[in-house]
Design an enzyme around this catalytic site. Structure first.
Site, short mmCIF file in Angstrom:
data_model
loop_
_atom_site.label_atom_id
_atom_site.label_comp_id
_atom_site.label_asym_id
_atom_site.label_seq_id
_atom_site.Cartn_x
_atom_site.Cartn_y
_atom_site.Cartn_z
CD GLU A 1 -2.71 1.15 3.20
OE1 GLU A 1 -2.70 -0.14 3.24
OE2 GLU A 1 -3.76 1.86 2.72
NE ARG B 1 3.28 -7.66 11.06
CZ ARG B 1 2.82 -6.47 9.79
NH1 ARG B 1 1.95 -7.59 8.95
NH2 ARG B 1 3.24 -5.55 9.47
CE LYS C 1 2.89 0.35 4.84
NZ LYS C 1 2.27 -0.16 3.53
P1 ATP Z 1 2.73 -2.06 7.78
O1 ATP Z 1 1.67 -2.72 8.92
O2 ATP Z 1 3.85 -1.60 8.19
O3 ATP Z 1 1.78 -0.83 7.17
P2 ATP Z 1 1.67 -3.89 5.85
O4 ATP Z 1 0.90 -5.41 6.04
O5 ATP Z 1 0.10 -2.84 6.18
O6 ATP Z 1 2.59 -2.64 6.95
P3 ATP Z 1 1.66 -3.26 2.98
O7 ATP Z 1 1.84 -2.26 2.20
O8 ATP Z 1 0.51 -3.41 3.51
O9 ATP Z 1 2.27 -2.79 4.52
O10 ATP Z 1 2.38 -4.79 2.94
C1 ATP Z 1 2.71 -4.87 1.05
C2 ATP Z 1 3.45 -7.15 1.96
O11 ATP Z 1 4.13 -6.60 2.24
C3 ATP Z 1 1.74 -7.23 2.23
O12 ATP Z 1 2.22 -8.59 1.52
C4 ATP Z 1 2.67 -7.55 4.06
O13 ATP Z 1 2.13 -9.00 4.19
C5 ATP Z 1 3.87 -7.34 4.14
N1 ATP Z 1 5.06 -7.45 5.05
C6 ATP Z 1 3.93 -6.04 5.60
N2 ATP Z 1 4.86 -6.04 6.98
C7 ATP Z 1 5.68 -7.07 7.34
C8 ATP Z 1 6.69 -7.95 7.68
N3 ATP Z 1 6.60 -7.33 8.97
N4 ATP Z 1 6.77 -9.05 7.97
C9 ATP Z 1 6.54 -9.65 6.40
N5 ATP Z 1 6.05 -9.08 5.55
C10 ATP Z 1 5.42 -8.12 5.88
MG MG Z 2 -1.44 -2.80 4.65
#
Ligand code: ATP
Ligand code: MG
Length: 545
Positions: free
Chosen positions: A32, A258, A268
């Site tokens: 995102e 994760r 983020k």
């Molecule tokens: P955040 O909580 O940091 O905003 P998010 O999951 O909302 O992370 P996205 O941009 O939606 O962020 O994530 C893109 C991809 O990265 C998704 O497939 C997500 O599952 C993966 N991802 C995000 N954080 C992690 C993590 N800490 N470990 C492994 N994969 C991750």
């Molecule tokens: Mg997300």
């Protein structure tokens, strides 16, 4: 090639059973664009791209930009830079928002099948009606609207007739489902907000759980890899791909744990807060766990990829010791960067038996682990600097470096004995008076006697000043709330050091081992030709077992 893991085992079985009709494996990395990528994303990136590579398939970079409020083009640019820097090439670069029309049509189809309805309940009411883990939910009064009425209302939602929150479109599934996500989840909401890609074309936006399976299906994704928090959403993912059903071999969602790392926040939202509150210099502050921060800190793509490979992929969420990440960068840099002499907390040394105005060249190797990196020349003269840590006026036990009466080797040069400590009226050391033994030059085969200590030095007449930023962890354990982290009020210290003259030619981004101190990188933003700024990447010693 990626090592095998439980996801690869699933894929191999799918290939064997020809589940995707001989189509190549297709994955995607779906960020995102609401912040910079962090090391947790690197784990997902490595998994998505190396899995596709391993099975001769493809991986798309797809922006999951279905939420207009928090998204920004700055983030898009940074994401692309980071994925490329990590060394991956996407098959296609796509935007979920390009599918809005298809998603809208899919929603209309659901309404026509009697599988979706427009609901007038407020967000709070929806939550209240949803029930709990032990109690079933209550049906919305709008649940049994006719198809015609739903079509009309949904079309009016799109036209902008209603305010944010006034109506939503919900999937009609099962208000008594044991899985709360299946209790008529919201699939479209109203948001009168300009979208970075579609502008003001839309005032309704699909929810993640509806949008994501459609995005995957449109692109022909075979294996949609995501983190464990989506496990409970998988039945809904499957419901959407089945009900919307305009493709033959539906994508399957597989979850993995994760990544969390000690001393790092991996969200983020929280990272953005650190940026917005001015706690750090920006998203690429070298203390940040972002890819941009790690890059500026001196990390290499190889170090990060090796780390992701080393920690592996498992179903369970893991918290990895930050020492393991540090180990990976140290291990990568140790064979590929040159060393330079830099003294911290410098102490002036005068070699009293060395002629004034004379200077001579000493040859030192650039990297003891990598002879192919050759050697360089430094100079030795009457006035030198040594490291504050390499001198003790009153030596402690087993201290073999410089102290009054002791002889040590000045690396690449001579044996030097400290004879006298010169202080100012306040008792502060001004300089050390030493003598050298002309017979002992390095590389000339002197065998008369041995010394126990070797220290490095910088020629005071042939040197450069540098600012060095030394880092502590950005986050530390909260003494008041066990298990919680707080911002470390003391995570950066800038010191002025003296380095050998060749550092004048260093370029921003260039990495070195500062001999006996650790790995450092010339800062890509702040370092200038006459004002060198270095960031500490990692120290030399590992606490990682
Ligand atoms: P955040 O909580 O940091 O905003 P998010 O999951 O909302 O992370 P996205 O941009 O939606 O962020 O994530 C893109 C991809 O990265 C998704 O497939 C997500 O599952 C993966 N991802 C995000 N954080 C992690 C993590 N800490 N470990 C492994 N994969 C991750
Ligand atoms: Mg997300």
């Amino acid at each position: 090639m990626a090592e095998t893991n439980f996801i690869h085992q699933i894929i191999e079985k799918d290939i064997e059973e020809n589940k995707y009709g001989g189509r190549p494996i297709a994955t995607r990395f779906p960020p995102e664009p609401n912040g910079y990528l962090h090391i947790g994303h690197a784990k997902a990136i490595c998994l998505d791209f190396t899995t596709a590579e391993k099975y001769g398939g493809t991986c798309n970079l797809r922006y999951d930009d279905t939420n207009p409020v928090k998204e920004d083009v700055e983030y898009v640019d940074s994401i692309e830079e980071d994925v490329k820097w990590l060394g991956f090439t996407w098959n296609k670069r796509l935007w979920a928002s390009d599918y809005f029309e298809t998603m809208y049509d899919a929603a209309v189809e659901l309404i026509k099948k009697g599988k979706a309805y427009v609901c007038d309940l407020s967000a709070e009411e929806i939550k209240e009606y949803r029930g709990t883990l032990t109690e079933p939910g209550k049906e919305s009064p709008a649940r049994n609207r006719t198809v015609e009425e739903n079509l009309k209302l949904f079309s009016e939602m799109r036209e902008g007739k209603y305010a944010d929150g006034e109506k939503v479109l919900r999937a009609k599934i099962d208000m008594a489902s044991a899985n709360i996500n299946m209790r008529d989840p919201v699939i479209y909401r109203i948001a009168h907000t300009t979208h970075h890609n579609t502008g003001d074309k839309w005032c309704i936006y699909p929810m993640y759980d509806f949008a994501h399976p459609i995005e995957d299906a449109i692109e022909g994704i075979t294996h949609s890899l995501c983190t464990l928090e989506f496990e409970d959403h998988r039945p809904l993912y499957d419901w959407v791909v089945r009900e919307v059903g305009f493709w033959k071999e539906a994508p399957q969602q597989i979850e993995f744990g994760r990544l969390n790392i000690t001393h790092m926040v991996m969200s983020k939202r929280l990272l953005k807060k650190l940026v917005d509150d001015g706690v750090v210099e920006g998203w690429d502050d070298p203390r940040m766990p972002t890819i941009a921060g790690l890059r500026r800190r001196g990390y290499t793509p190889e170090a990060i990829r090796n780390f992701c490979e080393e920690i592996g992929i498992a179903k369970a969420i893991s918290t990895v010791d930050v020492a393991q990440l540090e180990h990976c960068v140290r291990d990568d840099l140790k064979n590929r960067v040159e060393s330079r002499n830099v003294v911290f907390d410098p102490i002036k040394v005068v070699i009293t038996n060395y002629p004034e105005g004379k200077s001579e060249v000493c040859t030192v190797e650039n990297n003891v682990n990598a002879p192919e990196l050759g050697s360089r020349e430094i100079t030795f003269s009457r006035e030198l600097y040594v490291d504050g840590a390499d001198f003790m006026e009153v030596p402690e036990k087993k201290y073999f470096r410089l102290f009054p009466g002791n002889e040590v080797r000045f690396k690449g040069a001579y044996f030097v004995t400290c004879n006298e400590v010169i202080k100012d009226e306040n008792g502060k050391i001004v300089e050390l008076h030493c003598t050298y033994d002309p017979q002992t030059k390095s590389g000339e085969g002197f065998e008369g006697r041995k010394v126990k200590g070797t220290i490095h030095f910088v020629d005071a007449n042939n040197c450069v000043e540098l600012k060095v930023r030394q880092y502590g962890y950005l986050m530390i354990d909260d003494p008041e709330n066990p298990g919680e982290q707080i911002v470390n009020p003391d995570s950066v210290k800038t010191v002025t050091c003296i380095g050998e003259a060749s550092l004048k030619d260093s370029k921003p981004g260039e990495k070195f081992q500062f001999f006996r101190h650790g790995y450092f990188v010339s800062d890509t933003k702040l370092s200038k030709e006459n004002d060198l700024v270095f960031n500490e990447t990692v120290g030399l010693k590992s606490s990682w077992k």
